[in-house]
Design a protein around this motif. Structure first.
Motif, PDB file in Angstrom:
ATOM      1  N   ASN A   1      11.129   8.961  14.537  1.00 53.57           N
ATOM      2  CA  ASN A   1      10.666   7.495  14.754  1.00 53.57           C
ATOM      3  C   ASN A   1       9.495   7.547  15.310  1.00 53.57           C
ATOM      4  N   SER A   2       8.432   8.278  14.774  1.00 55.14           N
ATOM      5  CA  SER A   2       7.029   8.181  15.195  1.00 55.14           C
ATOM      6  C   SER A   2       6.143   8.461  14.149  1.00 55.14           C
ATOM      7  N   SER A   3       4.800   7.864  13.929  1.00 51.92           N
ATOM      8  CA  SER A   3       3.795   8.144  12.836  1.00 51.92           C
ATOM      9  C   SER A   3       2.929   8.996  13.434  1.00 51.92           C
TER      10      SER A   3
ATOM     11  N   THR B   1      -4.585   4.465   6.975  1.00 55.08           N
ATOM     12  CA  THR B   1      -3.733   4.375   8.154  1.00 55.08           C
ATOM     13  C   THR B   1      -3.167   5.626   8.450  1.00 55.08           C
ATOM     14  N   LEU B   2      -2.407   5.887   9.549  1.00 53.95           N
ATOM     15  CA  LEU B   2      -1.763   7.031   9.736  1.00 53.95           C
ATOM     16  C   LEU B   2      -0.678   7.625   8.905  1.00 53.95           C
ATOM     17  N   ASP B   3      -0.196   6.384   7.876  1.00 53.32           N
ATOM     18  CA  ASP B   3       0.804   6.584   6.944  1.00 53.32           C
ATOM     19  C   ASP B   3       0.158   7.323   5.606  1.00 53.32           C
TER      20      ASP B   3
ATOM     21  N   GLU C   1      -8.651   4.091   9.260  1.00 54.48           N
ATOM     22  CA  GLU C   1      -8.581   5.157  10.324  1.00 54.48           C
ATOM     23  C   GLU C   1      -8.622   6.615   9.554  1.00 54.48           C
ATOM     24  N   MET C   2      -9.553   7.555   9.913  1.00 56.73           N
ATOM     25  CA  MET C   2      -9.966   8.499   9.218  1.00 56.73           C
ATOM     26  C   MET C   2      -9.975   9.647  10.537  1.00 56.73           C
TER      27      MET C   2
ATOM     28  N   CYS D   1       1.016  -1.241  -0.064  1.00 58.27           N
ATOM     29  CA  CYS D   1       0.156  -0.017  -0.123  1.00 58.27           C
ATOM     30  C   CYS D   1       0.769   1.233  -0.119  1.00 58.27           C
ATOM     31  N   MET D   2       0.468   2.132  -0.982  1.00 60.02           N
ATOM     32  CA  MET D   2       1.342   3.560  -0.890  1.00 60.02           C
ATOM     33  C   MET D   2       0.546   4.464  -1.493  1.00 60.02           C
TER      34      MET D   2
END
Length: 823
Positions: A672-674, A657-659, A715-716, A622-623
């Motif tokens: 080092n955190s999303s 997702t958060l990404d 996640e929205m 997923c990108m």
């Protein structure tokens, strides 16, 4: 000794050029060898996110590896090629003494090439010059001298050969007459078979520009800064405006240009930006106090003086200058600049230079309105002297960009983003390479790519990185393996998965080209002092190379030329031979079609999931919100993709997702955190900002979706903008153009907003320098510009227009800075 200085081959396809290069062959004519490269079998380490210091931390859990075939299979398939290539090698000698050659392909798949040779020398107060024009209808296998079509007129080589858009068949050559005191154009609408000429009432300052939507309409600046237009392909011209400093075609026949009111284009910051949509019948001023302007995707940018010394700010419009928003970016002074690195209809990459002669700045990525920006990459290399940057859009795989940073120790290091600027990480060390002397730890280093900065520093790098949209995942580039870019002799590296993994494909620097949509690679070794007689080729994306001796009489090599678009099977090797009294041009064209004896069919293709190595894993690949499965040619299939080959992709949406989100206004990501956390100096405050000329209050959990991300469900995070119905306009572009219908009660509110803005800017600068590290950060600016020149109504921006394409068909902009006329 030859009569001429070493010659230069200018391969003019759009703006592509190749400099002076010489070559040395290592084998006697008639011999052939195989050059085998070991193939990557080791599993690649996990891409480390949001932590540049953790570049070298491998994780055995990630299984990205190169698509492989058993060693030797593809090399065996190449045996017996010498006779086939010898029967399809064509040589042509140009019997003139010209010092340079410009090439242009006319049309797509037509086989038509125009070659313009020029020779000029200064003689007292004038220049003496000669031009010859040659035409080929078979991809350069043979040429016909058609100089008589241009009446032996000297053609200005700096303007090259202007080729019309799409397959219009139009060609324009600009010539000198009357000893350089006049100009004449030669125009063709039949792919260069015939030309007619027209004397111009001016001397061009630039190459004539085609209207991208109507190739009969032409635009050009004269050497007196006059703007001229022709609506009948150069037969008749009319002057539209005086003292024009910069002009660009917009969408829907719009023309944008900056005009000087005091008769000098050197007075930057006092220009007016004007627009005409009816070819000059009516002209409107859409902004003033302009330093420069540019176009990218659906966005119109203007670099505007703030009235505070030499500071200027970027303003953005999505409705062709009708309304403006101030981009939430730091202002820059006279020694700094902005630069649009890339733009399409969904987002913008903007470089903002650091104060002083630092040689670096910060990359910001925009939202879909082009106004709210997140910090993407700090210490981005962009020299202030020559304006070089290594920023490269990898067109062979969605979302991938490569560039260089200037480290604290002044070394130049390569980083890559696979998610459109979300995170930047180092390139992994190829498994078949060892760390060079620049590496402190011989077992821990990364690959560093040579690009525009290396060529500007005159390192031994003959070509920039190369990618093509129809050669999925393929990247060819020069590089070195260590802790930073090395001044030592570079090698050629190839990636087949968009930059995740690499192999060293060729030892030493080479010129290279992609043919047959990636089914064939060709390369010529770069050696500036000796003539050459060999070309290398690969049918398995650089794993195995055949070597073909194309001549018994080596030539001094100047350039490798192939038709733009990477669909051709022909490549031309250009150079010259040195005789006792003269030098003369040689073109050797090799047709590789007979090397690939059959057309590819279904069994020659394999399914490949981008950004992934395990096609069965539902959570991998997923990108930017979706997966893409491609049908790609097997490495051991030696067959012809063909000119009609189309990239076959199957997109599948992913859950959010958060990404899939950037940090929103007032939030940033820690190392080092999303997770996006609230900026400490804004914690607990109501976030109010200006957009579209209205003050709005932002309610957010700290996230906003990445422009172009297509994830669904999952996640929205909640995000809402509440209209406070207050005006918040700026007069930076020009008070006379602004709407003045605010009540007197709004004046103190505006003053308060400005005071808060200035205090927040000061606090934000301190905070950014202290806390931000490599990840994404949203720069907070609270002011906005609202401008309308037609009536007093305040409206939102127009709906998005169709995607803008450059002449080479890529959704990409890589332009000069506003210091050099923002483009």
């Amino acid at each position: 000794m030859g009569l001429l200085l070493p010659c230069i081959l200018l391969l003019c396809v759009s703006t592509f050029s190749a400099g002076l290069d010489f070559q040395q062959g290592s084998k006697a004519s008639g011999q052939s060898v195989f050059v085998r490269q070991s193939y990557v079998k080791e599993k690649a380490a996990k891409i480390v996110k949001r932590s540049l210091p953790a570049w070298l931390s491998p994780s055995a859990g990630h299984r990205i590896q190169r698509r492989s075939v058993p060693e030797g299979d593809s090399c065996k398939a190449l045996q017996g090629y010498e006779t086939k290539l010898a029967d399809n090698t064509h040589r042509y000698t140009f019997n003139d003494l010209s010092g340079s050659v410009s090439l242009a392909w006319v049309g797509d798949g037509t086989g038509v090439i125009l070659a313009l040779t020029t020779f000029q020398v200064p003689f007292f107060m004038i220049r003496l010059g000669q031009s010859k024009l040659y035409r080929s209808e078979n991809y350069g296998k043979s040429f016909q001298d058609v100089t008589n079509l241009i009446n032996n007129t000297f053609i200005r080589s700096e303007f090259g050969i202007a080729i019309g858009p799409e397959n219009s068949g139009k060609v324009i050559l600009t010539g000198e007459v009357s000893g350089g005191h006049g100009s004449r154009i030669f125009v063709s609408d039949d792919f260069g078979k015939s030309f007619s000429h027209q004397d111009l009432p001016f001397i061009p300052l630039m190459q004539i520009m085609y209207n991208p939507e109507n190739s009969n309409v032409l635009l050009v600046l004269s050497n007196k800064n006059e703007l001229w237009l022709s609506e009948d392909f150069g037969s008749n011209w009319k002057k539209l405006h005086d003292m024009v400093c910069l002009v660009k075609w917009g969408r829907k026949n719009a023309i944008f240009f900056t005009a000087s009111l005091n008769g000098s284009c050197s007075d930057r910051g006092m220009l007016e930006l004007r627009r005409t949509t009816d070819f000059g019948k009516t002209i409107k001023t859409v902004a003033s106090k302009i330093y420069s302007f540019g176009l990218g995707g659906r966005f119109l940018f203007a670099s505007v003086m703030t009235g505070k010394g030499t500071l200027r700010m970027i303003h953005v419009s999505v409705d062709q200058g009708q309304t403006w928003n101030m981009a939430q970016l730091p202002p820059v002074g006279h020694e700094q600049f902005y630069s649009i690195l890339a733009a399409n209809d969904e987002m913008v990459f903007m470089h903002v230079d650091e104060p002083g002669d630092s040689g670096f700045g910060t990359i910001y990525v925009s939202d879909d309105r082009g106004t709210v920006y997140s910090k993407s990459l700090e210490r981005h290399l962009y020299t202030t002297t020559g304006g070089e940057t290594d920023f490269t859009n990898v067109t062979s795989l969605r979302g991938v960009f490569i560039t260089s940073i200037l480290a604290e120790d002044s070394s130049v290091q390569t980083v890559v983003s696979f998610d459109q600027g979300g995170e930047w990480v180092p390139l992994r060390k190829p498994a078949d390479s060892k760390c060079d002397a620049t590496a402190k730890d011989p077992d821990k280093c990364s690959l560093h790519i040579h690009a525009a900065y290396s060529t500007a520093m005159r390192l031994n790098v003959p070509m920039l990185p190369m990618t093509e949209p129809n050669a999925v995942g393929l990247i060819l580039a020069h590089g070195s393996v260590g802790d930073a870019i090395s001044v030592m002799r570079p090698d050629v590296y190839v990636s087949d998965d968009g930059g995740y993994t690499w192999i060293k494909a060729l030892d030493g620097p080479h010129h290279y080209a992609i043919l047959d949509s990636g089914g064939l690679l060709v390369a010529v070794e770069h050696s500036p002092t000796q003539p050459i007689n060999q070309i290398k080729f690969s049918t398995d994306e650089g794993q195995c190379w055949g070597v073909y001796n194309f001549t018994q009489d080596p030539i001094y090599f100047t350039g490798l030329a192939s038709e733009p678009g990477a669909r051709s099977m022909n490549v031309s090797i250009w150079g010259y031979r040195d005789s006792l009294l003269s030098q003369y041009w040689i073109s050797i064209t090799i047709d590789f079609r007979d090397l690939l004896t059959r057309d590819c069919d279904d069994k020659d293709y394999v399914q490949w999931l981008a950004h992934s190595d395990d096609i069965s894993d539902p959570n991998d690949g997923c990108m930017l919100g979706y997966k893409e499965k491609f049908l790609r040619l097997r490495k051991d299939s030696v067959c012809w993709n063909g000119r009609d080959y189309m990239v076959n992709t199957q997109p599948t949406p992913c859950p959010c997702t958060l990404d899939d989100f950037l940090c929103d206004f007032g939030y940033y990501r820690q190392e080092n955190s999303s997770e996006c956390v609230e900026q400490p100096d804004l914690k607990g405050q109501v976030l109010e900002f200006c957009l579209h000329g209205k003050e709005e209050q932002l309610q957010t959990s700290g996230y906003r979706k990445i422009p172009g991300d297509k994830c669904e469900g999952g996640e929205m995070p909640e995000r809402k903008e509440i209209d406070l119905s207050k005006r918040c306009v700026s007069d930076l572009v020009g008070p006379s153009l602004l709407i003045d219908n605010r009540s007197s009660k709004s004046v103190p509110i505006v003053i308060t907003v400005i005071v808060v803005m200035l205090l927040s800017i000061a606090a934000g600068v301190v905070f950014v320098k202290k806390y931000v590290c490599g990840g994404r950060f949203l720069v907070h600016r609270y002011s906005v510009l609202q401008q309308h020149v037609e009536d007093n109504a305040v409206e939102g921006v127009d709906d998005p227009l169709e995607t803008n394409h450059t002449q080479n068909g890529k959704i990409e902009f890589h332009d000069d800075s506003d210091e050099d006329l923002l483009e």
